[in-house]
Design a protein around this motif. Structure first.
Motif, PDB file in Angstrom:
ATOM      1  N   THR A 210       1.201  -1.163   0.374  1.00 40.24           N
ATOM      2  CA  THR A 210       0.211   0.108  -0.129  1.00 40.24           C
ATOM      3  C   THR A 210       0.649   1.506  -0.384  1.00 40.24           C
ATOM      4  O   THR A 210       0.892   2.272  -0.696  1.00 40.24           O
ATOM      5  CB  THR A 210      -1.151  -0.222   1.018  1.00 40.24           C
ATOM      6  OG1 THR A 210      -0.482  -0.378   2.650  1.00 40.24           O
ATOM      7  CG2 THR A 210      -1.928  -1.237   1.269  1.00 40.24           C
ATOM      8  N   LEU A 211       1.500   1.588   0.514  1.00 39.64           N
ATOM      9  CA  LEU A 211       2.138   2.634   0.912  1.00 39.64           C
ATOM     10  C   LEU A 211       3.206   3.119  -0.060  1.00 39.64           C
ATOM     11  O   LEU A 211       3.587   4.117  -0.276  1.00 39.64           O
ATOM     12  CB  LEU A 211       2.618   3.274   2.567  1.00 39.64           C
ATOM     13  CG  LEU A 211       1.983   3.293   3.493  1.00 39.64           C
ATOM     14  CD1 LEU A 211       2.293   3.592   5.140  1.00 39.64           C
ATOM     15  CD2 LEU A 211       0.716   3.959   3.860  1.00 39.64           C
ATOM     16  N   ALA A 212       4.262   2.031   0.608  1.00 37.38           N
ATOM     17  CA  ALA A 212       5.075   1.996  -0.498  1.00 37.38           C
ATOM     18  C   ALA A 212       4.713   1.788  -1.846  1.00 37.38           C
ATOM     19  O   ALA A 212       5.555   2.619  -2.492  1.00 37.38           O
ATOM     20  CB  ALA A 212       6.436   0.635  -0.083  1.00 37.38           C
ATOM     21  N   GLN A 213       4.308   1.286  -2.739  1.00 35.11           N
ATOM     22  CA  GLN A 213       3.666   1.067  -3.432  1.00 35.11           C
ATOM     23  C   GLN A 213       3.192   3.065  -4.212  1.00 35.11           C
ATOM     24  O   GLN A 213       3.210   3.166  -5.466  1.00 35.11           O
ATOM     25  CB  GLN A 213       2.473   0.251  -4.612  1.00 35.11           C
ATOM     26  CG  GLN A 213       2.952  -1.146  -3.879  1.00 35.11           C
ATOM     27  CD  GLN A 213       3.630  -1.968  -5.065  1.00 35.11           C
ATOM     28  OE1 GLN A 213       4.425  -0.998  -5.651  1.00 35.11           O
ATOM     29  NE2 GLN A 213       4.389  -2.447  -4.737  1.00 35.11           N
ATOM     30  N   GLY A 214       2.461   2.718  -3.308  1.00 34.99           N
ATOM     31  CA  GLY A 214       2.002   4.925  -3.229  1.00 34.99           C
ATOM     32  C   GLY A 214       2.569   5.679  -3.597  1.00 34.99           C
ATOM     33  O   GLY A 214       3.427   6.909  -4.301  1.00 34.99           O
ATOM     34  N   PHE A 215       4.058   5.288  -2.442  1.00 36.13           N
ATOM     35  CA  PHE A 215       5.137   6.794  -2.558  1.00 36.13           C
ATOM     36  C   PHE A 215       6.019   6.493  -3.755  1.00 36.13           C
ATOM     37  O   PHE A 215       6.539   7.173  -4.557  1.00 36.13           O
ATOM     38  CB  PHE A 215       5.836   6.860  -1.542  1.00 36.13           C
ATOM     39  CG  PHE A 215       5.384   6.474   0.364  1.00 36.13           C
ATOM     40  CD1 PHE A 215       4.929   7.617  -0.175  1.00 36.13           C
ATOM     41  CD2 PHE A 215       5.628   6.078   1.176  1.00 36.13           C
ATOM     42  CE1 PHE A 215       4.288   8.570   1.361  1.00 36.13           C
ATOM     43  CE2 PHE A 215       5.093   6.051   1.923  1.00 36.13           C
ATOM     44  CZ  PHE A 215       4.042   7.566   2.315  1.00 36.13           C
ATOM     45  N   ALA A 216       5.906   5.465  -4.113  1.00 33.05           N
ATOM     46  CA  ALA A 216       6.276   5.247  -6.147  1.00 33.05           C
ATOM     47  C   ALA A 216       5.580   5.232  -7.159  1.00 33.05           C
ATOM     48  O   ALA A 216       6.702   6.196  -7.936  1.00 33.05           O
ATOM     49  CB  ALA A 216       6.786   3.537  -5.904  1.00 33.05           C
ATOM     50  N   SER A 217       4.425   5.410  -6.592  1.00 40.39           N
ATOM     51  CA  SER A 217       3.613   6.108  -8.091  1.00 40.39           C
ATOM     52  C   SER A 217       3.931   7.453  -7.434  1.00 40.39           C
ATOM     53  O   SER A 217       4.193   7.999  -8.378  1.00 40.39           O
ATOM     54  CB  SER A 217       2.583   5.476  -7.325  1.00 40.39           C
ATOM     55  OG  SER A 217       2.042   4.534  -7.749  1.00 40.39           O
ATOM     56  N   ILE A 218       3.785   7.808  -6.696  1.00 42.15           N
ATOM     57  CA  ILE A 218       4.011   9.723  -6.158  1.00 42.15           C
ATOM     58  C   ILE A 218       5.334   9.928  -7.295  1.00 42.15           C
ATOM     59  O   ILE A 218       5.191  11.064  -7.366  1.00 42.15           O
ATOM     60  CB  ILE A 218       4.095   9.646  -5.078  1.00 42.15           C
ATOM     61  CG1 ILE A 218       2.099   9.976  -4.508  1.00 42.15           C
ATOM     62  CG2 ILE A 218       4.393  11.881  -4.471  1.00 42.15           C
ATOM     63  CD1 ILE A 218       2.489  10.035  -3.021  1.00 42.15           C
TER      64      ILE A 218
END
Length: 395
Positions: A210-218
């Motif tokens: 969740t968080l890691a994937q979201g930060f990568a997308s950002i």
């Protein structure tokens, strides 16, 4: 220091005491009474009276809290005097003394007092026998005296042996109890450590998915927005909006992880609609076309979350590593469950050499629900990810 026998020692079980009391009456008290029946005179009177008094004193000794007991030492004193008196009246008493020996060990509470009481009773019995023979001017008969002394010696040896056996048994019981408690504490600690390890793994998997994937997308969107800020303001605006939306989703996921929000992990709607929104976001952020065949499949929330996380992880891997030009996603029912297939035409990889956290996390997540993950890929031939989950209650 050796342990002294207490009233709750194993060899003093209530049922055994009752049987012993019956044996004491039959073999110790009854014979002096039966032997004088029909004989007139003071011997008959004293024999019956003393035997009855001893039986009544023993009956008054009780360990039941509701019944006031006669103190054991009072009964033992009466027993010593009664055996001496019977020996004085009758000129014998070895049988009664031998049968009465267990009383001294059962009611005194310590080996020292038991030996002292047994010695006093033996002395009273021998003195009574000798005095009776002197009064009656009888020739000295050593039989009763010898058997009384033999009974005293045997009682001391057997009593000490029984006490030793009980002490050894209690020591073994204490040692086993200590070992059992230590084993219980070790098992509890092992369960605690295992629970802590499993919780860390779960949190690490959730953060990665969740968080890691979201930060990568950002990060990717921010870099793209920065590079296209002057050339394509409209696309940059959409990327900035996507960054904002991803950040809000990450914030919501963080609240779920720390317990500050209900743990749903999914927006309302079917799993097909949820995956459709995820794929649309992926296309919007990356520009890669996605061919999707998403059947309406009924499944519970844990299964929906697992399917969503597998999709997000696979899309993140495609974005970062695959270099693909197109992606295909198929969600379809299967016998007893549901299958999710995600393929791309990217550069592929050697599955046996891959030990990343994302793939292992997907495998563990599906395994917890009774499912499995199969990854097929080779260098230059793209990648196929197949997630299979049961929906018939087997999980």
């Amino acid at each position: 220091m050796s342990r002294r026998p207490q009233p709750d020692d194993p060899f003093r079980l209530r049922s055994l005491r009752r049987w012993y009391e019956v044996a004491w009456i039959v073999l110790g008290i009854a014979p002096p009474v039966v032997s004088v029946l029909g004989d007139p005179g003071a011997t008959t009177f004293w024999s019956i009276g003393l035997a009855a008094a001893l039986a009544l004193c023993r009956a008054a000794v009780s360990e039941r809290p509701a019944r006031p007991p006669l103190p054991p030492h009072v009964f033992l004193g009466a027993l010593v005097l009664g055996m001496g008196a019977l020996a004085l009246v009758r000129g014998d008493g070895a049988a009664l003394y031998i049968v009465s020996l267990p009383h001294f060990w059962l009611l005194t509470g310590s080996p020292g007092r038991a030996i002292a009481a047994g010695t006093a009773a033996a002395a009273a019995t021998v003195a009574g026998i000798l005095r009776h023979q002197a009064w009656e001017a009888q020739q000295f008969a050593a039989g009763n005296v010898v058997f009384t002394l033999i009974g005293w010696a045997a009682g001391v040896l057997v009593g000490l042996g029984v006490v030793r056996i009980v002490e050894q048994g209690d020591e073994r019981a204490r040692r086993l109890g200590t070992e059992l408690e230590a084993a219980r504490l070790r098992l509890a600690e092992a369960h605690r450590l295992r629970g802590a390890t499993e919780e860390r793994e779960r949190l690490a998997r959730e953060i990665h998915d969740t968080l890691a994937q979201g930060f990568a997308s950002i990060i990717v969107l921010a870099e793209a927005a920065a590079s296209g800020l002057a050339a394509d303001p409209g696309r940059t605006a959409r990327q900035l909006l996507s960054i904002e939306q991803t950040a809000r989703e990450n914030l919501a996921e963080a609240r779920v992880l720390v317990g500050a929000a209900p743990q749903s992990g999914l927006a309302p709607g079917s799993i097909a609609a949820t995956l459709r929104r995820t794929l649309d976001r992926f296309t919007e952020d990356t520009g890669l076309p996605v061919t999707a065949e998403l059947a309406e499949v009924a499944c519970d929330p844990p299964t929906r979350i697992a399917l969503l996380r597998c999709t997000q992880e696979s899309l993140a891997n495609i974005r970062r590593h695959a270099g693909a030009s197109q992606v295909a996603v198929v969600l379809a029912p299967a016998p007893g469950g549901v299958e999710l297939e995600i393929t791309d035409d990217g550069k592929g990889f050697v599955v046996a050499d891959s030990d990343g956290f994302g793939l292992n996390g997907m495998r563990r997540r599906l395994a917890e629900l009774g499912g499995e993950l199969r990854v097929t890929s080779s260098v230059g031939d793209g990648t196929r990810v197949l997630a299979a989950l049961p929906t018939d209650g087997r999980a």
